[in-house]
Scaffold this active site. Sequence first.
Site, short mmCIF file in Angstrom:
data_model
loop_
_atom_site.label_atom_id
_atom_site.label_comp_id
_atom_site.label_asym_id
_atom_site.label_seq_id
_atom_site.Cartn_x
_atom_site.Cartn_y
_atom_site.Cartn_z
N LYS A 52 0.78 -1.19 -0.03
CA LYS A 52 -0.11 0.05 -0.07
C LYS A 52 0.80 1.31 -0.07
CE LYS A 52 -3.72 -2.60 2.61
NZ LYS A 52 -4.37 -2.82 3.53
N GLN A 96 -3.91 -1.47 9.98
CA GLN A 96 -3.84 -2.98 9.47
C GLN A 96 -4.53 -3.97 10.27
OE1 GLN A 96 -3.08 -3.49 5.96
NE2 GLN A 96 -3.63 -5.47 6.13
N ASP A 119 -10.70 2.88 4.73
CA ASP A 119 -10.78 1.45 4.66
C ASP A 119 -12.45 1.24 4.76
OD1 ASP A 119 -8.89 -0.50 4.54
OD2 ASP A 119 -8.22 -0.15 6.41
N1 GUN Z 1 -6.69 -6.99 6.83
C1 GUN Z 1 -7.09 -7.67 5.77
N2 GUN Z 1 -7.68 -6.84 4.78
C2 GUN Z 1 -7.70 -5.45 5.05
C3 GUN Z 1 -7.78 -4.17 4.64
O1 GUN Z 1 -8.66 -4.05 3.71
N3 GUN Z 1 -7.57 -3.21 5.50
C4 GUN Z 1 -7.02 -3.57 6.68
N4 GUN Z 1 -6.79 -2.28 7.22
N5 GUN Z 1 -6.64 -4.48 7.16
C5 GUN Z 1 -6.89 -5.64 6.44
#
Ligand code: GUN
Length: 295
Positions: A52, A96, A119
């Site tokens: 990311k 995350q 998110d």
């Molecule tokens: N863990 C698995 N998928 C995601 C996501 O799309 N965003 C975040 N913050 N954590 C995750």
Amino acid sequence: MQILDGAGVSEQILQGIRVETAGLLQQGNRAPHLAAILVGDNPASQVYVGSKVRTCESLGFSSTLLRLPADVPEEKLLEAVRGLNEDARVDGILVQLPLPKHISEAVIIHAIDPRKDVDGFHPVSQGKMLLSEPTFLPATPYGILLLLQHYGISPAGMHAVVIGRSHIVGTPMSVLLSRNAASGNATVTLTHSRTKDLKALCLQADLIVAAIGQPRFLKEDMVREGAIVIDVGINRIPDATRKSGSRLVGDVDFDSVAPKCSWITPVPKGVGPMTICGLMKNTLQAWKQAQSKPE
Ligand code: GUN
């Protein structure tokens, strides 16, 4: 059978964002800024967050990566989130997941300013999604809708079976596919660990979204001829033939299922890159909203 090329489509959409961002910077604006918080050293989370942050750089966005130790107290993590909420130079915040067991994911997600919730996990974002109001959509379901749109696939009238009811994929996916909106209007069955006769349901599906986190769970005898299959799984399994000793597989047994499908996403290069695409679109949107409504 045709491949839904998430990597290729994502790159096309990202290129559009790159060009738009270059234009914004040229006009003297500050760059959109995504702040990511990574707690602990979960190897998969490190890979996802790294990807990311690298994507932000490739688009001309600013990014901040805050790394906190696995034993960080919940209160310290909350302080970090509040600091980012108050920082006017930050447009989007992502924490995350998963978080260590001693930290409540709900408490942390509730603390994120909904205006920066790129998110789409905050209850305000999820509530607006449920009501079809403009909001940040969770990145993975959003990315899947973008992928279907790119190929001109409308779920309208289809029977969609979503396998897995997580808050971040399965549940929002079922809502988005059933909404009265473009890229919705499907009849949705949301299935989970207590579902009876999943196989019979899957065999009625025009569209299957597999999001359960079990390697190669969806087998050929669960899919009807001509179905569209979206594989959200990213599972690392041992593979002695690889130098690394392992490889990535999805929640779908690709080799046996793919020949029956009209369309299918591969793993890797399917849903994964589209998730990043959804996140970057949300971050740019957060930046735009911050410009039009200064604090
Ligand atoms: N863990 C698995 N998928 C995601 C996501 O799309 N965003 C975040 N913050 N954590 C995750």
